[in-house]
Motif scaffolding. Structure first.
Motif, PDB file in Angstrom:
ATOM      1  N   VAL A   1      -2.414  -0.006  -4.305  1.00  0.00           N
ATOM      2  CA  VAL A   1      -1.998  -1.291  -3.683  1.00  0.00           C
ATOM      3  C   VAL A   1      -1.668  -2.194  -4.876  1.00  0.00           C
ATOM      4  O   VAL A   1      -1.797  -2.013  -5.935  1.00  0.00           O
TER       5      VAL A   1
ATOM      6  N   TYR B   1     -12.818   2.064   2.172  1.00  0.00           N
ATOM      7  CA  TYR B   1     -12.966   1.830   3.544  1.00  0.00           C
ATOM      8  C   TYR B   1     -13.494   3.344   4.313  1.00  0.00           C
ATOM      9  O   TYR B   1     -13.231   4.318   3.786  1.00  0.00           O
TER      10      TYR B   1
ATOM     11  N   TYR C   1      -5.187  -1.495   7.243  1.00  0.00           N
ATOM     12  CA  TYR C   1      -4.481  -0.053   6.803  1.00  0.00           C
ATOM     13  C   TYR C   1      -5.645   1.055   6.988  1.00  0.00           C
ATOM     14  O   TYR C   1      -5.366   1.965   7.612  1.00  0.00           O
TER      15      TYR C   1
ATOM     16  N   TYR D   1      -9.135   2.800  -2.424  1.00  0.00           N
ATOM     17  CA  TYR D   1      -8.083   1.883  -2.858  1.00  0.00           C
ATOM     18  C   TYR D   1      -8.032   1.848  -4.502  1.00  0.00           C
ATOM     19  O   TYR D   1      -9.177   1.539  -4.941  1.00  0.00           O
TER      20      TYR D   1
ATOM     21  N   THR E   1      -4.920  -7.211  -3.814  1.00  0.00           N
ATOM     22  CA  THR E   1      -6.215  -7.130  -3.116  1.00  0.00           C
ATOM     23  C   THR E   1      -6.364  -8.101  -1.779  1.00  0.00           C
ATOM     24  O   THR E   1      -7.345  -8.986  -2.008  1.00  0.00           O
TER      25      THR E   1
ATOM     26  N   ILE F   1       0.927  -1.166  -0.046  1.00  0.00           N
ATOM     27  CA  ILE F   1       0.113  -0.010   0.085  1.00  0.00           C
ATOM     28  C   ILE F   1       0.801   1.213  -0.140  1.00  0.00           C
ATOM     29  O   ILE F   1       1.790   1.519   0.680  1.00  0.00           O
TER      30      ILE F   1
ATOM     31  N   TRP G   1      -7.858  -8.326   1.227  1.00  0.00           N
ATOM     32  CA  TRP G   1      -9.001  -7.337   1.685  1.00  0.00           C
ATOM     33  C   TRP G   1      -8.543  -6.991   3.367  1.00  0.00           C
ATOM     34  O   TRP G   1      -9.020  -6.008   3.771  1.00  0.00           O
TER      35      TRP G   1
ATOM     36  N   LEU H   1      -6.452  -4.429   3.430  1.00  0.00           N
ATOM     37  CA  LEU H   1      -7.012  -3.031   3.278  1.00  0.00           C
ATOM     38  C   LEU H   1      -7.684  -2.515   4.397  1.00  0.00           C
ATOM     39  O   LEU H   1      -7.439  -1.378   4.722  1.00  0.00           O
TER      40      LEU H   1
END
Length: 135
Positions: free
Chosen positions: A61, A118, A72, A88, A64, A38, A66, A69
């Motif tokens: 990124v 997110y 983060y 993302y 992927t 990332i 998840w 993510l």
């Protein structure tokens, strides 16, 4: 003799515990430890310090993953009553460079490249939407 052994044992136990506490304090996991690769490319924070604070992050990124993510996103700052969004994009894909305030945070021309969003709401509810603009 017993007193001396007890003192030495207590000192050794104390030094070991102190070492473990220092290690855990200085070696916390961070966003650099995530395997998704990332990279933050843009950020927006509104100037309102007395009301809701809005954060918007644009990141790329390499993979992927998840769970990474969401982790983060949890690392990102959040204020009580505010809102935090992390968009993302895959590395190499077109992505916005200047996010902005409001419900729409960048030019909709970039929507197709967004692989996840997110969002942490004012109440602290966390939501990770996969492919948020493909509906």
């Amino acid at each position: 003799m017993k007193n001396r052994k007890t003192t030495i044992i207590l000192i050794v136990v104390t030094v070991v515990l102190l070492g473990l506490m220092l290690k855990s304090a200085f070696f916390q996991p961070s966003a650099n430890d995530l395997k998704a690769g990332i990279t933050e490319v843009a950020m927006y924070r509104n100037e309102n310090n007395t009301g809701p604070v809005q954060y918007v992050f644009i990141v790329t990124v390499k993979d992927t993953l998840w769970a990474d993510l969401e982790i983060y996103g949890n690392y990102k700052p959040h204020h009580k009553g505010g809102n935090t969004k992390v968009y993302y994009f895959m590395e190499g894909a077109k992505h916005p460079l200047k996010p902005g305030p409001g419900k729409i945070n960048f030019d909709p021309a970039f929507n197709a490249g967004c692989i996840a969003l997110y969002e942490k709401s004012a109440m602290g509810n966390v939501n990770l939407k996969r492919y948020p603009f493909n509906q």
